[in-house]
Design an enzyme around this catalytic site. Structure first.
Site, short mmCIF file in Angstrom:
data_model
loop_
_atom_site.label_atom_id
_atom_site.label_comp_id
_atom_site.label_asym_id
_atom_site.label_seq_id
_atom_site.Cartn_x
_atom_site.Cartn_y
_atom_site.Cartn_z
N THR A 1 -1.89 40.83 79.34
CA THR A 1 -0.99 40.48 80.56
C THR A 1 -0.41 39.07 80.02
OG1 THR A 1 -1.38 39.93 82.75
CG2 THR A 1 -3.23 39.79 81.19
N GLU B 1 -0.74 36.98 82.39
CA GLU B 1 -1.50 36.19 83.18
C GLU B 1 -2.61 35.34 82.21
OE1 GLU B 1 -1.95 35.27 86.53
OE2 GLU B 1 0.03 36.37 87.34
N TYR C 1 -9.23 37.44 86.79
CA TYR C 1 -8.61 38.52 86.27
C TYR C 1 -8.04 38.22 84.71
CZ TYR C 1 -4.57 41.52 85.12
OH TYR C 1 -3.54 42.64 84.32
N LYS D 1 -9.41 39.44 81.04
CA LYS D 1 -8.53 40.07 79.99
C LYS D 1 -8.25 39.13 78.78
CE LYS D 1 -6.12 43.41 81.95
NZ LYS D 1 -5.91 44.91 81.28
#
Length: 366
Positions: free
Chosen positions: A149, A151, A173, A177
């Protein structure tokens, strides 16, 4: 020559069937990927969590008989990324040629409330799945895709972000990840597995989850249009994201697993738009122009022609640590995978608003 002994017949016999296993098959990306793979002749298996109600709404149309939930080329298995025994059983019985790990607790804001669960599913869940492949002795036979991701970049260290940009995760999160990203690379290097990371920037669609900001906006605009809602509450209006269409991005996932060598790729459009711009574009689809007044938590968005306040800022939607700007550099994917996004920002917003107007017209409580 007997047709059964022809070179063509022989190659057909020897050609391995394409079997895909997808975690997160009931999600936005999983549903588009399933459609895509079925159209290419794959047998598709999906892992779903047990629920007291059916949670297959996005893939119901892919059953051989949707009204009876009768399986055809798409087959579903009960399992969970935090249950390694279920993963081993499924991988062992399905013997997939490709695995797409799309399953995750994927909401950034909610990951602050469910931080331990997010780590267990998003980080350790990826490890469990990679270990399941090895436990089943399939590390040389399976190609593995990990849904990474944008992010990961968080507090960005350079603009735009590419495969070599340092990571600076800003949420539970993203931190989970980050582990999944590196354990995928570790298994690739340690066990010579074909395992890749797709670093996908924000990708949306009419199938996006209801509590993601883009879908929240298009649902609210649809309700305003149908006189079912007055005002939309949002968090940071200044946050900028690189938004593409999920339908375009799942093709990139597949292309990564068809590539000659296992490599990681950034998938993005290369352009960024703010949340405020997304709101503007969505209201334009119902013929409304929004005028912005004030600053920070006091900023409001009014209809130009009526003066009705349609957008307000609610601090409860702020993240403890914000990510202000994400914009990807997809040059590597363009050059090596020959991939480019097909859907523009305006086309994406238009499709989402139109879909939500139709949805709310049929069911105002949806």
């Amino acid at each position: 020559m007997n047709p059964e002994n022809s070179p063509t017949a022989s190659s057909n016999i020897n050609r391995k069937p394409k079997i895909a296993l997808i975690t997160g098959i009931t999600g936005q990306d999983g549903s588009y990927l399933t459609e895509f793979l079925l159209a290419k002749g794959y047998e598709v298996h999906g892992i779903i969590r047990r629920s007291s109600s059916f949670n297959t709404g996005r893939i119901n149309h892919l059953y051989a008989n949707p009204s009876l939930h009768k399986e055809g080329a798409m087959k579903l298995h009960y399992g969970d990324l935090n249950d390694s025994s279920s993963l081993v059983k499924i991988v062992s019985s399905v013997k997939p040629t490709e695995i797409y790990n799309l399953g995750a607790m994927s909401h950034v804001k909610i990951s602050f409330d469910l931080s331990e669960y997010t780590a267990d599913v998003d980080a350790v869940g990826t490890l469990r799945l990679l270990d399941a492949i090895r436990t089943c002795g399939l590390e040389k036979d399976v190609r593995f895709y990990q849904a990474s991701t944008s992010e990961l970049y968080g507090k960005v260290q350079e603009i735009p972000q590419s495969e070599t940009t340092p990571f600076y995760p800003r949420s539970p999160y993203a931190a989970a990840k980050l582990y999944a990203y590196w354990i995928t690379i570790n298994y690739r290097e340690a066990y010579n597995m074909f395992a890749v990371n797709g670093i996908l920037f924000n990708h949306e669609s009419p199938r996006r989850g209801d509590n993601f900001v883009t879908r929240k906006i298009t649902r609210s605009v649809a309700k305003v249009h149908l006189k079912q809602q007055e005002v939309l509450e949002l968090g940071s209006l200044d946050s900028k994201r690189d938004w593409g269409h999920a339908r375009d991005y799942i093709e990139a996932m597949w292309l990564m697993l068809q590539h000659d060598t296992p490599e990681d790729f950034v998938i993005a459009t290369g352009e960024a738009h703010s949340v405020r711009e997304f709101v503007d574009a969505a209201f334009q689809e119902i013929g409304k122009r929004i005028i912005w007044e004030g600053e920070g938590i006091n900023e409001i968005g009014k209809e130009e022609d009526t003066g009705i306040v349609r957008v307000i800022v609610n601090p409860k939607y702020f993240r403890p640590t914000e990510v202000d700007l994400l914009i990807g550099n997809p040059k590597k994917a363009e050059e090596k995978l020959k991939w480019k996004p097909k859907t523009t920002f305006k086309e994406l917003v238009k499709e989402m608003v139109a879909s939500d107007i139709e949805l709310m017209r049929k069911n105002p409580t949806a």
